[in-house]
Design a protein around this motif. Structure first.
Motif, PDB file in Angstrom:
ATOM      1  N   VAL B 131       1.027  -1.085  -0.004  1.00  0.00           N
ATOM      2  CA  VAL B 131       0.014   0.001   0.019  1.00  0.00           C
ATOM      3  C   VAL B 131       0.819   1.112   0.111  1.00  0.00           C
ATOM      4  CG1 VAL B 131      -1.731   1.385   1.092  1.00  0.00           C
ATOM      5  CG2 VAL B 131      -1.854  -1.071   1.448  1.00  0.00           C
ATOM      6  N   TYR B 138      -4.420   4.804  -0.897  1.00  0.00           N
ATOM      7  CA  TYR B 138      -5.949   4.827  -0.930  1.00  0.00           C
ATOM      8  C   TYR B 138      -6.562   3.652   0.067  1.00  0.00           C
ATOM      9  CZ  TYR B 138      -5.043   8.093  -4.751  1.00  0.00           C
ATOM     10  OH  TYR B 138      -4.666   9.030  -5.613  1.00  0.00           O
ATOM     11  N   SER B 140      -9.395   2.689  -0.536  1.00  0.00           N
ATOM     12  CA  SER B 140     -10.186   1.780  -1.280  1.00  0.00           C
ATOM     13  C   SER B 140      -9.168   0.696  -1.961  1.00  0.00           C
ATOM     14  CB  SER B 140     -10.553   2.676  -2.412  1.00  0.00           C
ATOM     15  OG  SER B 140      -9.859   3.148  -3.123  1.00  0.00           O
ATOM     16  N   SER B 141      -7.936   0.948  -2.182  1.00  0.00           N
ATOM     17  CA  SER B 141      -6.936  -0.040  -2.766  1.00  0.00           C
ATOM     18  C   SER B 141      -6.695  -0.938  -1.757  1.00  0.00           C
ATOM     19  CB  SER B 141      -5.775   0.600  -3.164  1.00  0.00           C
ATOM     20  OG  SER B 141      -6.000   1.495  -4.362  1.00  0.00           O
ATOM     21  N   MET B 144      -9.637  -3.478  -2.416  1.00  0.00           N
ATOM     22  CA  MET B 144      -9.473  -4.078  -3.542  1.00  0.00           C
ATOM     23  C   MET B 144      -8.373  -5.141  -3.639  1.00  0.00           C
ATOM     24  SD  MET B 144     -11.999  -2.900  -5.559  1.00  0.00           S
ATOM     25  CE  MET B 144     -13.123  -1.417  -5.754  1.00  0.00           C
ATOM     26  N   ASN B 145      -7.314  -5.103  -2.852  1.00  0.00           N
ATOM     27  CA  ASN B 145      -6.523  -5.967  -2.729  1.00  0.00           C
ATOM     28  C   ASN B 145      -6.847  -7.042  -1.797  1.00  0.00           C
ATOM     29  OD1 ASN B 145      -3.508  -5.696  -4.497  1.00  0.00           O
ATOM     30  ND2 ASN B 145      -4.488  -3.621  -4.155  1.00  0.00           N
ATOM     31  N   GLY B 211      -0.131  -5.227  -5.275  1.00  0.00           N
ATOM     32  CA  GLY B 211      -0.525  -3.902  -5.018  1.00  0.00           C
ATOM     33  C   GLY B 211       0.341  -2.994  -5.781  1.00  0.00           C
ATOM     34  N   SER B 237      -2.778   5.068 -14.742  1.00  0.00           N
ATOM     35  CA  SER B 237      -3.876   4.955 -14.924  1.00  0.00           C
ATOM     36  C   SER B 237      -4.615   5.595 -16.266  1.00  0.00           C
ATOM     37  CB  SER B 237      -4.400   5.357 -13.495  1.00  0.00           C
ATOM     38  OG  SER B 237      -5.967   4.718 -13.370  1.00  0.00           O
ATOM     39  N   ASP B 361     -14.218   2.933  -8.744  1.00  0.00           N
ATOM     40  CA  ASP B 361     -13.362   2.908  -7.718  1.00  0.00           C
ATOM     41  C   ASP B 361     -13.560   2.407  -6.399  1.00  0.00           C
ATOM     42  OD1 ASP B 361     -11.547   3.910  -9.955  1.00  0.00           O
ATOM     43  OD2 ASP B 361     -11.853   5.913  -9.739  1.00  0.00           O
ATOM     44  N   ASN B 367     -13.244  -5.320  -9.112  1.00  0.00           N
ATOM     45  CA  ASN B 367     -12.126  -4.729  -8.753  1.00  0.00           C
ATOM     46  C   ASN B 367     -11.443  -3.494  -9.561  1.00  0.00           C
ATOM     47  OD1 ASN B 367      -9.189  -4.849  -7.759  1.00  0.00           O
ATOM     48  ND2 ASN B 367      -9.887  -6.628  -6.761  1.00  0.00           N
ATOM     49  N   HIS B 368     -10.893  -2.561  -8.723  1.00  0.00           N
ATOM     50  CA  HIS B 368     -10.388  -1.378  -9.381  1.00  0.00           C
ATOM     51  C   HIS B 368      -8.736  -1.709  -9.776  1.00  0.00           C
ATOM     52  CE1 HIS B 368      -9.107   1.326  -5.418  1.00  0.00           C
ATOM     53  NE2 HIS B 368      -8.211   0.414  -5.826  1.00  0.00           N
ATOM     54  N   VAL B 369      -8.143  -2.579  -9.427  1.00  0.00           N
ATOM     55  CA  VAL B 369      -6.921  -2.994  -9.834  1.00  0.00           C
ATOM     56  C   VAL B 369      -6.929  -3.583 -11.309  1.00  0.00           C
ATOM     57  CG1 VAL B 369      -4.685  -3.923  -9.487  1.00  0.00           C
ATOM     58  CG2 VAL B 369      -6.270  -3.308  -7.580  1.00  0.00           C
TER      59      VAL B 369
END
Lengths: 435, 435
Positions: B131, B138, B140-141, B144-145, B211, B237, B361, B367-369
């Motif tokens: 991270v 983030y 949110s990440s 998502m992970n 990540g 991105s 997101d 997922n956002h990744v």
């Protein structure tokens, strides 16, 4: 002599740890040489590929002869004996049938908020398979790489296979044609990987590169990773056989040697719960090493990397197997299914006395491109999924945006991403005006 | 000003090609620095990690304080406002529900020869999530992970998150706890990746590292790839919005800016079939760039990497989209489903006017990744599958070995692998004796 370890010995743990650590020795570093070749091919395209092929393979090509022409393929294939042709056809049919079951499905659903969500899978447009030349030029590997790609629906499928001094392997060409490969380029090494990754005037860029190769090929794949997709970087091949005393020691010895004969760096390991059986297998190996054609290679592999481990019971065997995370795991025990259920990390499992690992190399159906050197802890054998990718789908209804949009706006604010939040709130404002 | 391209212009093709090529500029080379850090951590473990953290993050740690203690996490989490907590809970629940549908099934069947074949999926034992600190930290990440890892059944799940000058992000800690992360180490950079890949006395080795991170983190992941699994190496991105004239230009402008505000190297692209609408959106962007908090970043992104492309019709839009292979694709057209069906390469598709990309997101569920820089041509967003691996299974009955064993022996002979063939034929001989 291979290593003999007994789990009951007081120094077993440090010796087993040392044994595991030795397997992970890194390949020679060829980064700089490979980076130079990649840059050369990226800059000069065909000319660089042709020069490097002349230097490394002693073969003079032109842009027109980079690909093997159809009539040359026809002529080579005509030399393949009928029994080899039939065997390869059987293998192809079985590999195809297995991999067709791997085709993944899409999904789509609408949840309680009114959001419609899902995903779908699509094939990559073009894939390039690397097929090593010389000793490691295996027709079976052509099938194992090309068939999953074709089953996935890959549009354009090409092979790069070096032909040192112009020598081609007719059965490799037959396998390529059987599997539906479109074009075969007679180039190899890092220059072939570069051509596939960057494209040249003659060789169109692909999206995914798979297949085994030497240290230069492996490093080239590592360096182009991200620009194109690659499969795992393969290390030396390995087998772990877990066998109880109710086996023919000669069968188990041959199973071990079928791995050892690949390569001096290959590894064959026996785990058994019977010390007498361990000795019997070791003796059977020595006997076979007197006569095997490839006894020099198999003997060196067995001496330098082989191991025989005597354990208390099969539960302990399963636990040690997970620490090894073998590429190939053969379970020659009374209840192989029960033992398999205790194993968590292995590329492929072969169950029972009638399933020598060699069946899986050729005609079983599952893929023989498998994670080596303990990487079965986190990766899988080659499959149809390696030639596909997933796109996620989302559609909000006005009601769904009303339900979950405010939370998105809150999180955007917490991450100080104002436009993220505004893109949601301008829409929410419109919905509120409308009501 | 962003680039304006019109597909009908005679120089469109070379300009579009140049635009695509510019996206793929390689990251700065930091190979040698990273190799040094990896070697240092491999050799000296905790001591190296602690020294490097003091140097880069101005933070003095001891082995006992590498992990953030539970009471410190509790204290930080207590500062999270209730609305952020509720929003994050909603996001976590939706992400979990989506990813639970991704859990793959095993399979097992017996074919006509009597061979029992199949596969099964198992989770990796331990995963480490990177991270980033600072601006790109983030919460949110984290979800998502971590959530796909937990859904997959990963046994031990840890985070490495640098905390420069000791600053922690309370919502990151709340997200980690919500997602079920076991331990949070306050370390970052290549040294964190090294600690996860090699293990130290304090930080146990993991099997998979995922990540995003800066160039050093990305290069470290590339260098440890093979020893552990990694996810894709993320680039800048990007978003592509395909919109017809029946949209509010301000909505589309905000959707573009929600990408541009991430990072000066982010990319936002509009494709439309209406030149007047293209101008309206460009004007709306300029208006928003007067006031957005992150207007300096978003403006630089839009000016240097943005593009507005006017096409003849939506079929042409879909074809150009596939050449871009966007990470995020927003379809704001009358029949978004029909257009989505024409698209082959995209990380995630957002359908219709009520689905701004920012929903994805945070709270959409998918997922956002996602694959960046065109890698959606060959790879997929993060999923439950990234934290699992497949083991293939095969069991031959005596009848199956009789049916397919001879073909294996033939192919082994053709590859000059004698022990492979013998491991099959000694068993076939026994079967023939028995009958």
């Amino acid at each position: 002599m291979p290593q003999f370890l007994t789990a009951a010995d007081p120094d077993f743990e440090p010796r087993f740890d040392a044994f595991l650590a030795a397997r992970r020795a890194d390949a020679p570093r060829v980064d700089a040489v490979v980076a130079g070749i990649l840059a050369d091919v990226a800059a000069r395209g065909d000319a660089a590929v042709i020069e490097l092929t002349e230097r490394f393979d002693r073969l003079r090509l032109t842009p027109d002869t980079l690909a093997i022409p159809a009539d040359e393929i026809d002529a080579a294939i005509a030399q393949v004996p009928p029994d080899e042709r039939a065997a390869l056809d059987l293998a192809a049919a079985r590999i195809r049938a297995y991999h067709e079951r791997q085709l993944p499905g899409g999904d789509s659903w609408t949840d309680a908020s009114g959001a419609t969500l899902g995903w779908r899978w699509t094939p990559v447009e073009a894939a390039g398979l690397y097929v090593p030349g010389g000793l490691a030029s295996y027709p079976s590997s052509v099938l194992m790489n090309a068939i999953p790609a074709r089953v996935a629906g890959v549009g354009r499928l090409v092979i790069c296979a070096p032909t040192p001094d112009g020598q081609v392997n007719p059965l490799v060409l037959y396998a390529a044609r059987t599997a539906g490969v479109d074009t075969i380029y007679r180039i190899g090494g890092a220059q072939a990987v570069a051509a596939l990754a960057f494209g040249t005037r003659t060789i169109a860029k692909v999206d995914k590169i798979t297949g085994p190769g030497n240290a230069y090929v492996a490093e080239a794949k590592r360096q182009v990773f991200g620009r194109v997709g690659i499969d795992m970087i393969a290390g030396p091949s390995e087998i772990l056989v877990i066998a109880d005393r109710d086996n023919d020691p000669d069968w188990i010895a041959l199973d071990l040697m079928s791995q050892a004969e690949h390569d001096e760096s290959a590894q064959a390991i026996l785990i058994t719960d019977d010390a007498g059986f361990a000795r019997d297998v070791a003796e059977a190996v020595e006997a076979r090493l007197q006569t095997l054609d490839r006894r020099a290679i198999a003997g060196a592999s067995w001496r330098d990397h082989g191991a025989v481990i005597v354990v208390r019971d099969l539960a302990q065997a399963a636990a040690l197997s997970d620490r090894i995370a073998p590429e190939h795991l053969e379970l020659c025990v009374a209840d192989a299914d029960a033992l398999a259920a205790r194993v968590r990390h292995a590329g492929a499992i072969f169950l029972g006395p009638w399933t020598p690992e060699a069946i899986g190399d050729y005609v079983g159906g599952p893929n023989h491109v498998l994670p080596t050197s303990g990487s079965a802890r986190f990766s899988s054998g080659l499959s149809v999924l390696d030639f596909m990718k997933r796109t996620t789908l989302a559609r909000m209804s006005p009601g769904a945006l009303r339900a979950i949009g405010p939370a998105a706006a809150t999180l955007a604010r917490s991450e100080s991403l104002e436009a993220h939040g505004l893109s949601v709130t301008v829409r929410l404002d419109r919905l509120n005006e409308d009501t």
